[in-house]
Write an enzyme that holds these catalytic residues in place. Structure first.
Site, PDB file in Angstrom:
ATOM      1  N   ASP A 185       0.860  -1.186   0.000  1.00 57.97           N
ATOM      2  CA  ASP A 185       0.000   0.000   0.000  1.00 57.97           C
ATOM      3  C   ASP A 185       0.892   1.231   0.000  1.00 57.97           C
ATOM      4  OD1 ASP A 185      -2.572   1.378   0.309  1.00 57.97           O
ATOM      5  OD2 ASP A 185      -1.761   1.969   2.251  1.00 57.97           O
ATOM      6  N   GLU A 269      -1.895  -1.515  -5.903  1.00 53.38           N
ATOM      7  CA  GLU A 269      -3.186  -1.002  -6.322  1.00 53.38           C
ATOM      8  C   GLU A 269      -3.063  -0.389  -7.699  1.00 53.38           C
ATOM      9  OE1 GLU A 269      -6.242   0.373  -2.904  1.00 53.38           O
ATOM     10  OE2 GLU A 269      -4.465   1.580  -3.170  1.00 53.38           O
ATOM     11  N   CYS A 336     -12.535  -5.446   6.305  1.00 49.33           N
ATOM     12  CA  CYS A 336     -11.856  -6.040   7.457  1.00 49.33           C
ATOM     13  C   CYS A 336     -11.154  -7.327   7.033  1.00 49.33           C
ATOM     14  CB  CYS A 336     -12.870  -6.345   8.553  1.00 49.33           C
ATOM     15  SG  CYS A 336     -12.157  -7.266   9.929  1.00 49.33           S
ATOM     16  N   CYS A 339     -12.966 -10.498   9.300  1.00 47.78           N
ATOM     17  CA  CYS A 339     -14.330 -10.997   9.044  1.00 47.78           C
ATOM     18  C   CYS A 339     -14.873 -10.580   7.682  1.00 47.78           C
ATOM     19  CB  CYS A 339     -15.281 -10.528  10.157  1.00 47.78           C
ATOM     20  SG  CYS A 339     -15.632  -8.758  10.081  1.00 47.78           S
ATOM     21  N   CYS A 355     -12.587  -2.531  13.012  1.00 46.98           N
ATOM     22  CA  CYS A 355     -13.778  -3.141  12.423  1.00 46.98           C
ATOM     23  C   CYS A 355     -14.979  -2.964  13.350  1.00 46.98           C
ATOM     24  CB  CYS A 355     -13.529  -4.624  12.159  1.00 46.98           C
ATOM     25  SG  CYS A 355     -14.964  -5.447  11.442  1.00 46.98           S
ATOM     26  N   ASP A 365      -2.850   1.351   6.965  1.00 47.81           N
ATOM     27  CA  ASP A 365      -2.039   1.070   5.775  1.00 47.81           C
ATOM     28  C   ASP A 365      -1.714  -0.419   5.671  1.00 47.81           C
ATOM     29  OD1 ASP A 365      -2.022   3.739   5.129  1.00 47.81           O
ATOM     30  OD2 ASP A 365      -0.143   4.149   6.181  1.00 47.81           O
TER      31      ASP A 365
END
Ligand SMILES: [Zn+2]
Length: 401
Positions: A185, A269, A336, A339, A355, A365
């Protein structure tokens, strides 16, 4: 696998050669600008843009025109190359990768390229290179150049001349020594956060040198233009610029080398960095709405050179037999990793992830880097299991061939 690389050396030209190089750079600039003016004129009159072949025919006319006969004293291939550069500038503009082509200014990007390797000779034993209409020029050899020459570019920077020799040679397809993969990231607070928990601090070379630069620029503005003190002050400003560039280059190379060595596959990304910086600026008629809010971030983005970093990562990984995989940026900062719950509320602020569903907490990050890696795994899995689908929907995978 063919490997291409450019090797840059400082030239040690004789006075006469330096004069010629200045002249050649000037003729290339003239041809570029004249062709651009011609295209703009045609556009204003509703005529079609000229293609490369037609521009070359015009160039021949200019060389035979008594008014611009001095063009004939410059080598032809670099002149044609500047027409090619204009073509590429237009292509980049039409595809949205760059702004509209601009006229070249003297002293900025002073360079010319010899695209024909048959006219170039490299005498490495005697530290010299032969270039059409220049003859043999000495250069400061800092290393051997491998492979066959593809092209040679001569350029000027801060009063010094350089030669960049691009060569190509055959290498065995490399096998990456590492078997791990990692998600990255990119950020402003941390330059890069890796999904394995490590991160790279930002350099912000520009900010560190900003003060010195501002001082030097103020000194320059107080001097009388073109006086000897003005020239001295100008050289100082250029030196600081060069220093910033070199510190940054060094930083980016170290970072990209380390990551490409340690991991065979790197997920990033798929953000269009240039678009991000352009959207804030807007156009002259419609200045960007978020100019103030975004300009700080933009400065950081451009300062840190994410685009260059990605480019380096891509080719360094390819050299080592690894690959860079770009994944779509959807929800990477809001999902998250425990989950899977995805909500903007998971990000109470810029630095933290918390979360709202399961209570998982972590550095925002790092969470993004983990999500990028997961998205990359998902993308590669669907790509390799079903080749027909891959053809219809090409994944943005860059790999060594
Ligand atoms: Zn959760």
């Amino acid at each position: 696998m063919r490997r291409r690389q450019a090797f840059k050396f400082r030239l040690e030209p004789k006075r006469q050669q330096e004069r010629q190089m200045k002249f050649f750079a000037g003729t290339c600039r003239y041809v570029f600008n004249r062709a651009l003016a011609l295209q703009k004129e045609r556009y204003a009159e509703g005529q079609k843009k000229l293609g490369y072949a037609e521009l070359c025919r015009r160039l021949t006319q200019w060389r035979h025109d008594p008014e611009t006969a001095w063009l004939a004293e410059a080598p032809i291939h670099p002149l044609q190359q500047s027409l090619k550069n204009l073509e590429r500038a237009y292509a980049n503009f039409f595809s949205g990768r760059a702004d509209f082509p601009r006229f070249r200014k003297k002293g900025k990007q002073d360079s010319f390229r010899y695209p024909d390797p048959r006219q170039i000779r490299l005498d490495q034993a005697n530290n010299r290179i032969f270039l059409p209409k220049l003859g043999w020029i000495r250069y400061r050899k800092s290393r051997e150049v491998p492979g066959q020459i593809r092209n040679v570019t001569v350029s000027q920077s801060c009063g010094q001349w350089f030669v960049s020799i691009q060569t190509e040679w055959e290498v065995a397809p490399p096998v990456h020594p590492s078997t791990t993969d990692v998600g990255i990231d990119m950020g402003v607070v941390r330059f890069a956060t890796l999904s394995d928990g490590t991160y790279i601090e930002p350099l912000n070379s520009f900010r560190r040198h900003e003060k010195a630069l501002r001082k030097a620029q103020q000194a320059l503005s107080r001097r009388k233009k073109f006086s000897s003190n003005w020239k001295k002050a100008k050289t100082k400003v250029q030196r600081i610029h060069a220093r910033i560039a070199s510190v940054r280059r060094d930083f980016l190379h170290k970072a990209s080398t380390a990551i490409s060595k340690n991991h065979a596959i790197v997920f990033v990304e798929d953000l269009n960095i240039r678009n991000m910086s352009r959207s804030a600026r807007g156009t002259v008629e419609h200045p960007g709405r978020n100019v103030r809010a975004k300009s700080g971030l933009n400065k950081s983005i451009l300062d840190q050179g994410w685009f260059e970093f990605r480019r380096q990562l891509e080719y360094k990984l390819a050299w080592k037999g690894g690959m860079l995989v770009a994944v779509p940026p959807q929800n990477t900062s809001r999902a998250c990793p425990e989950c899977g719950h995805t909500a903007p509320e998971n990000r109470p602020d810029q630095a933290r992830f918390c979360c709202v569903q399961c209570g998982f907490e972590g550095n925002a990050d790092l969470v993004a880097a983990i999500n990028i890696r997961r998205a990359g795994h998902a993308r590669m899995a669907c790509g390799s299991n079903d080749t027909s689908r891959r053809k219809q929907e090409p994944a943005k995978v860059s790999r060594a061939t």
